[in-house]
Motif scaffolding. Structure first.
Motif: not given
Length: 328
Positions: A104, A166, A168, A211, A216
């Motif tokens: 990430f 995770k 968005e 994204q 991420h």
């Protein structure tokens, strides 16, 4: 060793809530290399001080103030935060962990108060297409962006355990990011979101652009902080945020969802989704007016926001904005 700096955007009016942020910074296990406090030009710095911060001045606005700090930061990571949060002592270590793994580029703690409360408000948000509970993916996902431009969320986050979800999108209130990723995503190209004096959904725009460009984001379930919400910028606004919310929602959908899709069938589905969203918003305003909780001015502002946004994405000005997906 974690190389990071802190960037705080403020109007200098949060008072005791800002002092709580400063107090929590001094208690962090890992201290920042720099603390950059960004105020709008012409504003006085807050009287509350640590003594090691650097005050700088930019144009007023959520996006300009956020970006301005970057020119003073050379650290590997940056903690961006508003002036009304309190951080736990181990906040930085927990947010740095997933970034160090390489999976990430951005992380944050959970802010569950931003989710619609259970009950009538949740059902309403779901019907309107703005927010709904996630139907699948709860094991590893925090928020997912919908084709309406709205979002679905995980209502089963356990903040007592250590898990990485995770996501968005995130609240822009407080997040930890690889500095080069923040620079690479060219958030300055999204200044259209400031056009109407109220930058609605600027956080959704940033994180979904990350994204779309392969950066991420995640949420660390036990990276805890408090959001004290100073509410210094929108207390006297009425039609402005309604207009801006409609305008920015449509442009976000068009720019970050519709234009980022190449499949013709998917584009057709996305058009249907945004049509449904707009019709539901219009219906909701009618219901509110009948209940005496809205008025014709607010209804007109919402409709005008959608109309003006549709014109804007076809304008020469809009066509001059670089693509969301950055080509090296």
């Amino acid at each position: 060793m974690i190389s990071y700096s802190i960037a705080i955007r403020t109007l200098g009016k949060a008072g005791k809530k800002y002092q709580k942020l400063l107090n929590s910074i001094t208690k962090l296990n890992v201290q920042p290399e720099k603390i950059i406090v960004v105020l709008p030009e012409g504003y006085k710095p807050p009287v509350e001080k640590i003594g090691t911060e650097c005050f700088v001045y930019s144009k007023k606005g959520m996006i300009p103030q956020r970006l301005f700090a970057l020119q003073y930061i050379t650290s590997e990571y940056t903690l961006f935060c508003d002036d009304d949060v309190e951080l736990s002592a181990d906040f930085i270590e927990k947010l740095a962990e997933p970034l160090k793994s390489g999976r990430f580029d951005c992380s944050a703690g959970p802010l569950l108060e931003f989710f619609p409360p259970k009950g009538k408000k949740y059902l309403l948000a779901s019907v309107l297409g703005g927010a709904c509970v996630m139907l699948h993916g709860k094991k590893d996902t925090y928020v997912r962006i919908l084709k309406t431009g709205g979002w679905s969320y995980n209502d089963s986050i356990d903040t007592s355990s250590h898990r990485i979800y995770k996501t968005e999108s995130l609240p822009g209130t407080c997040f930890f990011i690889r500095t080069e990723a923040m620079k690479h995503v060219r958030f300055e190209d999204e200044m259209w979101a400031e056009k109407n004096g109220y930058s609605a959904f600027e956080d959704r725009i940033l994180f979904y652009k990350l994204q779309n460009n392969g950066h991420h984001s995640c949420v660390v379930s036990d990276a805890k902080y408090l959001h004290n919400d100073a509410k210094t910028s929108t207390q006297t606004l009425r039609t402005e945020p309604v207009y801006a919310a409609a305008y920015n929602h449509y442009v976000f959908w068009y720019r970050h969802i519709y234009q980022c899709t190449s499949n013709v069938l998917n584009k057709g589905w996305e058009k249907l989704c945004i049509w449904h969203y707009i019709q539901m918003q219009k219906l909701y305003q009618k219901v509110l007016m009948r209940a005496g909780r809205s008025n014709t001015d607010l209804n007109a502002a919402m409709k005008q926001g959608f109309q003006d946004a549709k014109k804007y994405v076809k304008s020469t000005e809009y066509k001059c904005i670089p693509s969301v997906v950055i080509k090296e």
